[in-house]
Structure formats: C-alpha cells, structure tokens
Design a protein around this motif. Structure first.
Motif, PDB file in Angstrom:
ATOM      1  N   GLY A 207       0.858  -1.320   0.123  1.00  0.00           N
ATOM      2  CA  GLY A 207       0.017   0.009  -0.070  1.00  0.00           C
ATOM      3  C   GLY A 207       0.785   1.517   0.149  1.00  0.00           C
ATOM      4  O   GLY A 207       0.488   2.029   0.534  1.00  0.00           O
ATOM      5  N   PHE A 430      -5.787  -1.033   6.310  1.00  0.00           N
ATOM      6  CA  PHE A 430      -4.570  -0.846   5.918  1.00  0.00           C
ATOM      7  C   PHE A 430      -3.667  -0.311   7.268  1.00  0.00           C
ATOM      8  O   PHE A 430      -4.148   0.485   8.048  1.00  0.00           O
ATOM      9  N   LYS A 431      -2.416  -0.908   7.221  1.00  0.00           N
ATOM     10  CA  LYS A 431      -1.584  -0.526   8.259  1.00  0.00           C
ATOM     11  C   LYS A 431      -0.120  -0.502   7.483  1.00  0.00           C
ATOM     12  O   LYS A 431       0.373  -1.363   6.854  1.00  0.00           O
ATOM     13  N   GLU A 432       0.649   0.732   7.701  1.00  0.00           N
ATOM     14  CA  GLU A 432       1.920   0.930   7.002  1.00  0.00           C
ATOM     15  C   GLU A 432       2.713  -0.583   7.404  1.00  0.00           C
ATOM     16  O   GLU A 432       2.895  -0.928   8.501  1.00  0.00           O
ATOM     17  N   SER A 433       3.603  -1.084   6.097  1.00  0.00           N
ATOM     18  CA  SER A 433       4.599  -1.985   6.423  1.00  0.00           C
ATOM     19  C   SER A 433       3.851  -3.435   6.524  1.00  0.00           C
ATOM     20  O   SER A 433       4.732  -4.429   6.225  1.00  0.00           O
ATOM     21  N   ILE A 434       2.533  -3.800   6.598  1.00  0.00           N
ATOM     22  CA  ILE A 434       1.693  -4.910   6.585  1.00  0.00           C
ATOM     23  C   ILE A 434       1.396  -5.249   5.352  1.00  0.00           C
ATOM     24  O   ILE A 434       0.615  -4.216   4.620  1.00  0.00           O
TER      25      ILE A 434
ATOM     26  N   ARG B 148       2.017  11.967   1.410  1.00  0.00           N
ATOM     27  CA  ARG B 148       0.886  11.621   1.547  1.00  0.00           C
ATOM     28  C   ARG B 148       0.540  12.059   3.135  1.00  0.00           C
ATOM     29  O   ARG B 148       1.573  11.897   4.051  1.00  0.00           O
ATOM     30  N   GLN B 151       0.086   7.808   7.877  1.00  0.00           N
ATOM     31  CA  GLN B 151      -0.850   6.625   7.844  1.00  0.00           C
ATOM     32  C   GLN B 151      -0.822   5.683   8.889  1.00  0.00           C
ATOM     33  O   GLN B 151       0.357   5.865   9.766  1.00  0.00           O
ATOM     34  N   PRO B 152      -1.514   4.919   9.332  1.00  0.00           N
ATOM     35  CA  PRO B 152      -1.785   3.987  10.425  1.00  0.00           C
ATOM     36  C   PRO B 152      -0.675   3.038  10.476  1.00  0.00           C
ATOM     37  O   PRO B 152      -0.302   2.456   9.333  1.00  0.00           O
ATOM     38  N   ARG B 153      -0.226   2.825  11.672  1.00  0.00           N
ATOM     39  CA  ARG B 153       0.801   1.882  11.840  1.00  0.00           C
ATOM     40  C   ARG B 153       0.591   0.562  12.631  1.00  0.00           C
ATOM     41  O   ARG B 153      -0.620   0.922  13.260  1.00  0.00           O
ATOM     42  N   PRO B 154       0.920  -0.667  12.522  1.00  0.00           N
ATOM     43  CA  PRO B 154       0.432  -1.633  13.340  1.00  0.00           C
ATOM     44  C   PRO B 154       0.756  -1.005  14.762  1.00  0.00           C
ATOM     45  O   PRO B 154       1.578  -0.539  15.208  1.00  0.00           O
TER      46      PRO B 154
END
Lengths: 562, 154
Positions: A207, A430-434, B148, B151-154
């Motif tokens: 993403g 969506f989650k960054e890096s996943i 952008r 963004q959300p992260r885990p």
C-alpha cells in the motif's frame, strides 16, 4: 585475571579473500555512448543492452551451426555469510553489464561485484548492509546496476540508491529514496539518462504510493519525482474515490526499468498493481495510473500520456514489465508490451494510441479485451470469502522477465507462463508495512506449462512456440547468430533457432533461471553471462517448484578455444 | 498445548531455553538481554558486547541504536574458547577474530531503521546462540518519505 588480549580492530571481510580490490578504468560511459550502444555490441552497456529494450545483440560468432559446442568458460558463485533478509527467497535476477572486459553485476542482499569478464576473477565487491526485517513482497533480489560517469549505480533493499566508484567499488554517494517503515524497497536496475539516474519504487503489496525518481548522477540529489497515483485535483484523480484515502496507498510502483526514446525524450514506465490487490470495493474507479504504460518527459518528470492495460485491476496484474520500442516497416514508432493480463499491446509510442491488442497466452478467464481495447471483466474476487479461480494467475501470462526483439526476423520472443490461481477476497484495514492484498491467494500447483512464443508484433501472428513442461520465468535474449536464449525453471539454459523454434543446445545450470542474461565479447570471443538461482516470488509464478534447488551462481558460456 | 505468560526471562529459564545444552542443544536465539548504544555529541554511537563464559551468546543479545550512522563497537570475549564476529557494515561486513579473553573494536556504518544480525562464523557458533542483533530505530529522512498524509501503523 590478566589483561585482555588485544584483538585489534575489525577488518573488511573481503580483506580475507582473493578479491583484487580494483578494476581497470574503462572508457567513459556517458549518455551519448549509451545512445549508441548498438554500435558496440562487444559491450552490454545498459540494462536491456540498448535504451529500446530489445535485448538484441549484433554478435554472431555463436550461431546455429556451432552453438552445440557452447560450453562454460567460468562460473562465479555469489554465496552468503550469516543471516540475510528473505533468507529463503534470494534469487540472482540481474542482467550483467559489461564494459571493455569488465563485468558489473548485482546479486541478492545488497551485493555488487566487478568481475573480469574473461576469467571471472573478482575485481572488487561492495555489500550494502540490508536490514533483516525489511518488507519484501517478492524476495531478496536485485535486477542489476547501471554503469556510467565512472560510477556503478545500484538500488538497495532498504530503498537507498548508491553510487560506487567503478574502479574500486568505494561508495561515492548514498541517497535514501524511500521509507522502509512504509514498506518501500528498491529492487530495480537504475537507468542512466543524460546526467541523471532513473530509479523506480518497489513495495506494491504494502500500500505505498508508487513513484519514479530521477537523481543527479554526480551527487545523488533528486531532480524530480513522478508519482504514479495522482493527488486529489490532479489529472487522473477522478479515477479514485473523491472522499477516500485510497489514493494515498494506491500502489502503481515502478519496479522494472523503463525503456527510453532519446529522440522523443520519453521514458516508458510500466506501473504496478493497485492496492489492495484484490479488493476493488475500497477503491472504486479505474485507479490511474496503476497497471499502465506511462510516458514520462525525462526532463521534467511530467506524465505525457498513459495507456491503462487493466483498469480497476482485481487480479494483481501489474503492467511493470518492459515496453519494447521498435519501428514498424512504414516507420511508425511503436511500443510492444506483453502484459500480465495475457494480452499483447502495440501502441504508437509518440502518443499512446492503441495500434493492436491480442492475446498471447492460451487461457484467459479473468475478462476480455476487444481488438479496439474495450475491457470487460468477467471473473474476479467480489464476494467476501468466496474463492474465485482465474487465468492468468497474479504472476501473469508474462511476469517482469523480458521478451526480446530480433532485428533479423522482426519477431518478438516472449517467455510465457500458463499458471492460474484462486483468490478469496478477505477485507483488511491498511497499516503501514503490513501486506495489503485484500485476499487469500493460492496459485495453482498443477495444470501449468510454458513456452517461448515468437510473435510478429506487426500482424499479431504467433509464428512458432517452443513448449516446455514448466512456465518460462526468465528473460529471453536474441542474437544476430540467429539464436534465442532462454533459461528454464528447472535449470536448463537453452538455445533455440530464432526462425523455427527448434532447440539446438542446452546446458543444465543446477538451479532455475529467473534473470536476464546478456552477451558480450572480449578480444573477438563471444560470451553469454547467465545469472542463475531459483528464488524470488516462486509462490506467485510457479509454486509447483517451491521445493526446487536454490542457487546463486553466474555462468558464463563461450565456444571452446581451439 | 499450554502456553504461559508473564516474565519472559523467568519463562526462558524455566523452559531451559536460556543456556547451553539444557532443553535445547544450544541457546535459543533472541533470548539475551537488551542494551542501548550511547550517543556522543557528534552523533556517533558507542556500545560494548560481551561473550560470557560457556554461554555462547552475546550480551546484550539485542543492541538498540537510536538512529542509523556510525557505531564504534567494543567486543569482549570472556569465554574460554575462541570465537569471532562478522558484523554488518555498509560497503563490506567487518570481521574480527576473538581468541579466549580478548577485546577488540569494530567501526560500523549502518542505515536506519532496521534490524541487522551478526554472529561468530566459526563452527556452528551462530546456531548455538552466538548470533546477536543490532536494532536501529528512528525514521528515514523526511525527504525520503512518500508525499501523503500520515498513515496508520500496526
């Protein structure tokens, strides 16, 4: 206790090897020289051999009559020490560059070598330390380097671009071009154009927002960046949801080297899949410029025109693969592109107008494209949790590995994969890096095959095919010796008659091919450089061989010296 | 299957996973302590790792750096056997030979963020437990980030 024994300071690992430490200085490779690369077939100066992406060599010492005598001249073993990222997915995917008897080649895990192209002696080596935990959708791979301005340019797994001194391998500059915390990486072979180095993004399954960068070749400073997903208000933004966040993570990465027309000053970049790959409901619209052929002004980075091969992709049908430039018999400037979606596109490369589109694979069930270019999806993951099978699978009828155009026969030789897949839509946030696929995907473990197709790009006719039990997952190479070379997933490096498709020779390299061989000559002797090593995204293009032997050897073939 | 939760070190000890030739043949990787590099005013970092006697591991097992850059690492072998270290470094890995009761240094340059492993590449030291991690935190430079919104992260 006595004082500690003084162990001194750690030394470079290569100091304990036979690496020479320097390579001979070659004549300068600059923009003018790369433009004229076809006039010096003894060298392989740029990724595709020439800017047009034809992967054709005028060398003809090895021909249909003597190819049966082709033998290994030397072998280079990359090897590895310690733990590396993608430890089970490394693959030798590069296309070796050769300048005046010096070979420059990259391998997995941030490694680059200068080798004596005649003997295989390791002249220098460079290793960019690659984080073990970097996000890699498709393996620990690198597709090659660019050589020019006295430097060797390489992209790294952790999204840097480095310039190395071509004679020593010492780092000259290092620019961070991407965000590893966002799932970005770089695997592409850079392209030198003018005084710039062009490098595209990787990270299509995470993403990201795909982009193409042009860096100053001397300093590494960015000259321009061209995003392949428009922001709200920009041209193409109307193909994304008005009020959504989808564009911010829309994909369209540029993980294959563009081709280039110096006269038009246009780069032809194929772009990757939209994200999430299989869940289109979160991104209604055509999703420009995903899955597109994009013509970019090399001076400004502005998009001049585009042609989208799979609007609103739901099958992971990247269009990143090469856009091969050729001229029709009437002089019309054309571009050929064999897409993952199973269709072969011929465009007018001056304006993007569709000239012809036709299927080049046997099995297409995802949808249909009419000769006029009208796209009708038929089978796709739509309902949550419902499996859907389709052909071609997400690795496509042809993946990134390249086709080749013979200037003798006028035919394009396409490595074809006939493999289907089943995708089951599974929505996720969506989650960054996943990984951001939006589906569970299983590529077929049976009912697959492959072939090299000889296609007349003017008529669309398939002149012959050389069928293989397994799909073709490596680039073709064609020479003025009337030969087409193709590596197979089971390790054979094969020479075919360019006119008939008859197999004339093969050599078993011990591991599958997933690279782009090149050819060159030194002191009048023609060589073929063939990186081997089965790896990368095998689960995507041929999971039926996930258990095949890995490897990372570079074979170089030549006729015996009598 | 039963699982446990709570103090990680106690669990590893109870399970016999934190030493040599107990439950496992070697020491399970990633079971050591956590340490932090010190940062000087010039941004260069320093740290020390040690091989304790008969433990075949690095202490700390995980070394955390605040950001990428230059690290001056001191390596001490307090074991009664000979080991070595092959360490990640931009340009080429570095190697140092560590005989019994030896001390040396390594000048390393690494990008951040990301995790790098190093080990003693003799025999199967790496598998027995002599594999350490260098974890680099932080973010890439702003100019390398995508244009952008956050963004959300885990």
């Amino acid at each position: 206790m006595t004082d500690y024994v003084d162990a001194g300071a750690a030394i470079p690992h290569q100091q304990l090897s036979a690496v020479k430490g320097s390579a001979p200085a070659t004549g300068n490779v600059d923009y003018e020289r790369i433009q004229g690369a076809r006039s010096e077939p003894q060298n392989w100066l740029t990724y595709y051999g020439t800017y047009d992406g034809q992967r054709y060599s005028d060398l003809d010492q090895v021909n249909k009559d003597n190819v049966k005598r082709l033998s290994p001249a030397w072998v280079f073993q990359a090897g590895a020490t310690g733990m590396q990222s993608g430890a089970s997915t490394y693959s030798f995917e590069a296309s070796p560059i050769v300048v005046e008897g010096v070979m420059y080649v990259s391998g997995p895990d941030g490694r680059c070598w200068a080798l004596d192209a005649v003997t295989g002696e390791e002249l220098w080596r460079y290793k960019h330390a690659s984080p073990y935990d970097v996000s890699l959708c498709c393996g620990n791979v690198n597709r090659g380097v660019a050589v020019g301005h006295g430097k060797v340019y390489m992209a790294t797994l952790n999204a840097h671009v480095v310039a190395l001194d071509a004679t020593t391998g010492e780092k000259v500059w290092d620019t961070t071009v991407g965000d590893v915390r966002a799932g970005e990486s770089r695997t592409v072979a850079p392209l030198i154009v003018k005084d710039m180095v062009v490098v595209g993004s990787s990270g299509g399954e995470f993403g990201t927002r795909g982009c193409l960068d042009a860096l100053d070749a001397q300093t590494g400073e960015r000259r321009w960046r061209s995003y392949m997903i428009p922001k709200p208000g920009e041209p193409g933004s109307e193909t994304w949801p008005d009020d959504g966040e989808a564009w911010q993570r829309g994909g369209a990465n540029c993980w294959v080297t563009p081709t280039y027309d110096p006269e038009l000053e246009l780069l032809y970049q194929g772009t990757g899949n939209p994200a999430p790959d299989f869940d289109g409901a979160v991104r209604p619209g055509d999703n420009l410029y995903t899955d597109s052929i994009v013509a970019i002004d090399v001076n400004t980075g502005q998009i001049r025109w585009h042609y989208q091969c799979t609007p609103h992709d739901l099958w992971d049908y990247d269009s990143t693969m090469e856009n091969l430039l050729f001229d029709a018999p009437d002089g019309r400037k054309l571009l050929a592109h064999a897409d993952k979606n199973g269709y072969f596109f011929v465009l007018d490369r001056t304006n993007g107008e569709l000239v012809r589109v036709f299927p080049f694979v046997d099995r297409i069930t995802w949808g249909e494209i009419t000769p006029e270019g009208k796209v009708t999806p038929k089978v796709y993951p739509d309902e949550e949790g419902v499996p859907v099978h389709f052909w071609p699978g997400p690795a496509g009828g042809k993946e990134w590995t390249h086709m080749a155009y013979s200037r003798q026969t006028g035919l394009i030789y396409v490595p074809v994969q006939e493999v289907g897949a089943t995708a089951t839509r599974r929505r996720r946030e969506f989650k960054e890096s996943i990984p951001y696929w939006g589906a569970g995907v299983a590529v077929d473990l049976e009912d697959f095959y492959g072939y090299v197709a000889a296609i007349d790009p003017v008529s669309g006719e398939e002149k012959w095919r050389w069928r293989n039990e397994y799909p073709m997952c490596a680039s073709t190479l064609v020479t003025a010796g009337g030969l087409v070379f193709q590596g197979t997933p089971t390790g054979e490096f094969v020479a075919l008659d360019a006119e008939t498709g008859e197999k004339l020779w093969q050599f078993q390299c011990g591991s599958g091919h997933h690279s782009s061989p090149s050819t060159y000559s030194v002191d009048g002797r023609q060589y073929f450089a063939v990186p081997t090593g089965w790896g990368g995204w095998i689960e995507g293009f041929l999971p039926g061989l996930l258990g095949a032997a890995a490897g990372d050897a570079l074979f170089v073939f030549a006729l015996p010296q009598d | 299957m039963t699982t446990t939760s709570g103090d990680r070190a106690a669990q590893l000890a109870e399970a016999g996973l934190d030493g040599q030739n107990r439950t496992a043949l070697g020491r399970v990787l990633g079971t050591g302590s956590i340490g932090y590099a010190e940062e000087g005013p010039d941004g260069k970092m320093t740290a020390t790792v040690r091989i304790p006697e008969d433990e075949l591991c690095w202490e700390p097992g995980t070394l955390i750096l605040p950001h990428g850059g230059d690290l001056e690492l001191t390596l001490i072998n307090d074991d009664k056997n000979t080991h070595c270290a092959v360490l990640p470094n931009n340009g080429d890995p570095k190697i140092i030979w560590l005989v019994n009761h030896a001390k040396g240094t390594a000048s390393l340059n690494l990008d951040g963020p990301g995790t790098y492993y190093y080990g003693s590449t003799t025999g199967n030291d790496e598998g027995r437990g002599l594999t350490g991690a260098i974890v680099i935190g932080g973010e890439v430079p702003d100019e390398a980030k995508l244009d952008r919104p956050p963004q959300p992260r885990p």
